[in-house]
Design a protein around this motif. Structure first.
Motif, PDB file in Angstrom:
ATOM      1  N   ASN A  96     -40.623  28.374-138.884  1.00  0.00           N
ATOM      2  CA  ASN A  96     -39.431  29.179-138.619  1.00  0.00           C
ATOM      3  C   ASN A  96     -38.599  29.281-139.884  1.00  0.00           C
ATOM      4  O   ASN A  96     -38.678  28.425-140.760  1.00  0.00           O
ATOM      5  CB  ASN A  96     -38.558  28.525-137.532  1.00  0.00           C
ATOM      6  CG  ASN A  96     -39.296  28.350-136.243  1.00  0.00           C
ATOM      7  OD1 ASN A  96     -39.961  29.252-135.784  1.00  0.00           O
ATOM      8  ND2 ASN A  96     -39.201  27.167-135.676  1.00  0.00           N
ATOM      9  N   SER A  97     -37.752  30.309-139.931  1.00  0.00           N
ATOM     10  CA  SER A  97     -36.774  30.395-141.014  1.00  0.00           C
ATOM     11  C   SER A  97     -35.598  31.232-140.536  1.00  0.00           C
ATOM     12  O   SER A  97     -35.775  32.301-139.954  1.00  0.00           O
ATOM     13  CB  SER A  97     -37.380  30.990-142.277  1.00  0.00           C
ATOM     14  OG  SER A  97     -37.880  32.270-142.040  1.00  0.00           O
ATOM     15  N   GLY A  98     -34.409  30.702-140.770  1.00  0.00           N
ATOM     16  CA  GLY A  98     -33.192  31.410-140.435  1.00  0.00           C
ATOM     17  C   GLY A  98     -32.786  32.322-141.584  1.00  0.00           C
ATOM     18  O   GLY A  98     -33.474  32.401-142.605  1.00  0.00           O
ATOM     19  N   PRO A  99     -31.647  33.008-141.447  1.00  0.00           N
ATOM     20  CA  PRO A  99     -31.229  33.947-142.496  1.00  0.00           C
ATOM     21  C   PRO A  99     -31.004  33.288-143.854  1.00  0.00           C
ATOM     22  O   PRO A  99     -31.417  33.834-144.879  1.00  0.00           O
ATOM     23  CB  PRO A  99     -29.916  34.522-141.968  1.00  0.00           C
ATOM     24  CG  PRO A  99     -29.776  34.076-140.567  1.00  0.00           C
ATOM     25  CD  PRO A  99     -30.760  33.010-140.306  1.00  0.00           C
ATOM     26  N   LEU A 100     -30.363  32.125-143.886  1.00  0.00           N
ATOM     27  CA  LEU A 100     -30.136  31.453-145.169  1.00  0.00           C
ATOM     28  C   LEU A 100     -31.444  30.952-145.767  1.00  0.00           C
ATOM     29  O   LEU A 100     -31.655  31.050-146.984  1.00  0.00           O
ATOM     30  CB  LEU A 100     -29.172  30.278-145.003  1.00  0.00           C
ATOM     31  CG  LEU A 100     -27.705  30.633-144.860  1.00  0.00           C
ATOM     32  CD1 LEU A 100     -26.875  29.391-144.621  1.00  0.00           C
ATOM     33  CD2 LEU A 100     -27.208  31.371-146.084  1.00  0.00           C
ATOM     34  N   GLU A 101     -32.322  30.428-144.922  1.00  0.00           N
ATOM     35  CA  GLU A 101     -33.612  29.950-145.419  1.00  0.00           C
ATOM     36  C   GLU A 101     -34.429  31.109-145.992  1.00  0.00           C
ATOM     37  O   GLU A 101     -35.047  30.975-147.053  1.00  0.00           O
ATOM     38  CB  GLU A 101     -34.377  29.249-144.303  1.00  0.00           C
ATOM     39  CG  GLU A 101     -33.753  27.938-143.904  1.00  0.00           C
ATOM     40  CD  GLU A 101     -34.310  27.398-142.601  1.00  0.00           C
ATOM     41  OE1 GLU A 101     -34.493  26.173-142.522  1.00  0.00           O
ATOM     42  OE2 GLU A 101     -34.534  28.188-141.669  1.00  0.00           O
ATOM     43  N   ARG A 102     -34.430  32.242-145.312  1.00  0.00           N
ATOM     44  CA  ARG A 102     -35.164  33.408-145.824  1.00  0.00           C
ATOM     45  C   ARG A 102     -34.586  33.883-147.161  1.00  0.00           C
ATOM     46  O   ARG A 102     -35.320  34.285-148.046  1.00  0.00           O
ATOM     47  CB  ARG A 102     -35.124  34.555-144.810  1.00  0.00           C
ATOM     48  CG  ARG A 102     -36.115  34.396-143.697  1.00  0.00           C
ATOM     49  CD  ARG A 102     -36.279  35.675-142.898  1.00  0.00           C
ATOM     50  NE  ARG A 102     -35.035  36.195-142.347  1.00  0.00           N
ATOM     51  CZ  ARG A 102     -34.502  35.823-141.187  1.00  0.00           C
ATOM     52  NH1 ARG A 102     -35.106  34.913-140.453  1.00  0.00           N
ATOM     53  NH2 ARG A 102     -33.379  36.358-140.762  1.00  0.00           N
ATOM     54  N   ARG A 103     -33.265  33.811-147.292  1.00  0.00           N
ATOM     55  CA  ARG A 103     -32.615  34.247-148.542  1.00  0.00           C
ATOM     56  C   ARG A 103     -33.121  33.436-149.732  1.00  0.00           C
ATOM     57  O   ARG A 103     -33.274  33.955-150.829  1.00  0.00           O
ATOM     58  CB  ARG A 103     -31.110  34.101-148.425  1.00  0.00           C
ATOM     59  CG  ARG A 103     -30.346  34.499-149.683  1.00  0.00           C
ATOM     60  CD  ARG A 103     -28.870  34.530-149.454  1.00  0.00           C
ATOM     61  NE  ARG A 103     -27.950  34.725-150.503  1.00  0.00           N
ATOM     62  CZ  ARG A 103     -28.103  35.128-151.733  1.00  0.00           C
ATOM     63  NH1 ARG A 103     -29.283  35.400-152.175  1.00  0.00           N
ATOM     64  NH2 ARG A 103     -27.108  35.267-152.573  1.00  0.00           N
ATOM     65  N   TYR A 104     -33.385  32.157-149.509  1.00  0.00           N
ATOM     66  CA  TYR A 104     -33.856  31.287-150.587  1.00  0.00           C
ATOM     67  C   TYR A 104     -35.370  31.081-150.568  1.00  0.00           C
ATOM     68  O   TYR A 104     -35.883  30.250-151.305  1.00  0.00           O
ATOM     69  CB  TYR A 104     -33.142  29.941-150.524  1.00  0.00           C
ATOM     70  CG  TYR A 104     -31.659  30.052-150.797  1.00  0.00           C
ATOM     71  CD1 TYR A 104     -31.201  30.402-152.059  1.00  0.00           C
ATOM     72  CD2 TYR A 104     -30.731  29.835-149.792  1.00  0.00           C
ATOM     73  CE1 TYR A 104     -29.847  30.523-152.322  1.00  0.00           C
ATOM     74  CE2 TYR A 104     -29.369  29.951-150.044  1.00  0.00           C
ATOM     75  CZ  TYR A 104     -28.940  30.298-151.315  1.00  0.00           C
ATOM     76  OH  TYR A 104     -27.601  30.421-151.560  1.00  0.00           O
ATOM     77  N   GLY A 105     -36.093  31.816-149.711  1.00  0.00           N
ATOM     78  CA  GLY A 105     -37.551  31.725-149.671  1.00  0.00           C
ATOM     79  C   GLY A 105     -38.068  30.424-149.081  1.00  0.00           C
ATOM     80  O   GLY A 105     -39.137  29.959-149.450  1.00  0.00           O
ATOM     81  N   LEU A 106     -37.302  29.845-148.146  1.00  0.00           N
ATOM     82  CA  LEU A 106     -37.678  28.568-147.542  1.00  0.00           C
ATOM     83  C   LEU A 106     -38.026  28.755-146.073  1.00  0.00           C
ATOM     84  O   LEU A 106     -37.751  29.788-145.481  1.00  0.00           O
ATOM     85  CB  LEU A 106     -36.525  27.572-147.666  1.00  0.00           C
ATOM     86  CG  LEU A 106     -36.064  27.261-149.087  1.00  0.00           C
ATOM     87  CD1 LEU A 106     -34.833  26.379-149.056  1.00  0.00           C
ATOM     88  CD2 LEU A 106     -37.174  26.604-149.878  1.00  0.00           C
ATOM     89  N   CYS A 107     -38.629  27.717-145.502  1.00  0.00           N
ATOM     90  CA  CYS A 107     -38.934  27.720-144.075  1.00  0.00           C
ATOM     91  C   CYS A 107     -38.847  26.306-143.530  1.00  0.00           C
ATOM     92  O   CYS A 107     -38.694  25.346-144.278  1.00  0.00           O
ATOM     93  CB  CYS A 107     -40.312  28.317-143.809  1.00  0.00           C
ATOM     94  SG  CYS A 107     -41.670  27.316-144.412  1.00  0.00           S
ATOM     95  N   ARG A 108     -38.952  26.196-142.216  1.00  0.00           N
ATOM     96  CA  ARG A 108     -38.890  24.910-141.521  1.00  0.00           C
ATOM     97  C   ARG A 108     -40.128  24.842-140.626  1.00  0.00           C
ATOM     98  O   ARG A 108     -40.424  25.767-139.888  1.00  0.00           O
ATOM     99  CB  ARG A 108     -37.575  24.872-140.738  1.00  0.00           C
ATOM    100  CG  ARG A 108     -37.495  24.053-139.555  1.00  0.00           C
ATOM    101  CD  ARG A 108     -36.100  24.177-138.893  1.00  0.00           C
ATOM    102  NE  ARG A 108     -35.963  25.372-138.070  1.00  0.00           N
ATOM    103  CZ  ARG A 108     -35.177  26.407-138.337  1.00  0.00           C
ATOM    104  NH1 ARG A 108     -34.459  26.450-139.414  1.00  0.00           N
ATOM    105  NH2 ARG A 108     -35.117  27.434-137.526  1.00  0.00           N
TER     106      ARG A 108
END
Length: 146
Positions: A96-108
Motif C-alpha cells: 500500500n501507499s498513501g499520498p505522502l508515500e507516493r510523493r516520495y516513491g515509498l510504500c508499506r
C-alpha cells in the motif's frame, strides 16, 4: 524520514492553530489573564518538540529480515515489537501507499497470517523494493505451504 516529518509538520501545525484560540479570545477581550492564553501554546510547542526528537529514533528502529523459514519485522522505540512470521503461515501480502508515500516513491508492505494472529507492517520501502519483496514472500509462502 521525510514522510514522518511531513506528517509531523501538518499535524502539529493544526494543533498549534487550535491552541491559539485562547490568544484570539484575549485579543477580543473575552479572557483577561494572559497566562491562560499562553499555557496551551507552550504546552503544544513542548509536545511537538518532544515528538520531533522521537521521530529519528523511530525511523532507525524499523527493520526486517528474510530468513530461510520465516520473516522478522522489528519496530518501536519505547515499546519494542518484533514479529516472526513463518512463511507457511502467511495468508496474504499487500503493498500500500498513501499520498505522502507516493510523493516520495515509498510504500508499506503488510503481511497477514492465517487466523489473523499476527500482522506485520514494513514501512518506508522504495516502491520497486516493496513489490520485489512482496513477490519473494508470496513465492516463499507458496513453497512452504505445499
Amino acid at each position: 524520514m521525510k514522510v514522518k516529518l511531513t506528517t509531523w509538520a501538518i499535524t502539529w501545525s493544526l494543533v498549534l492553530l487550535a491552541s491559539l484560540v485562547p490568544l484570539l479570545m484575549a485579543v477580543l477581550d473575552l479572557i483577561h489573564p494572559l497566562w491562560v492564553t499562553l499555557i496551551p501554546v507552550v504546552l503544544v510547542l513542548a509536545l511537538a518538540l518532544l515528538r520531533l526528537r522521537i521521530i529519528r529514533r523511530q525511523v532507525r528502529a524499523l527493520g526486517y529480515l528474510e530468513r530461510e523459514e520465516d520473516f522478522i519485522v522489528r519496530s518501536g522505540v519505547l515499546w519494542r515489537k518484533q514479529v516472526v512470521i513463518p512463511y507457511g503461515r502467511m495468508q496474504y501480502v499487500e503493498v500500500n501507499s498513501g499520498p505522502l508515500e507516493r510523493r516520495y516513491g515509498l510504500c508499506r508492505l503488510t503481511l497477514n497470517t492465517a487466523g489473523s494472529a499476527a500482522t506485520a507492517h514494513v514501512f518506508g520501502l522504495p516502491e520497486a523494493e516493496g513489490q520485489a519483496l512482496r513477490e519473494r514472500l508470496v513465492a516463499a509462502g507458496e513453497e512452504k505451504m505445499l
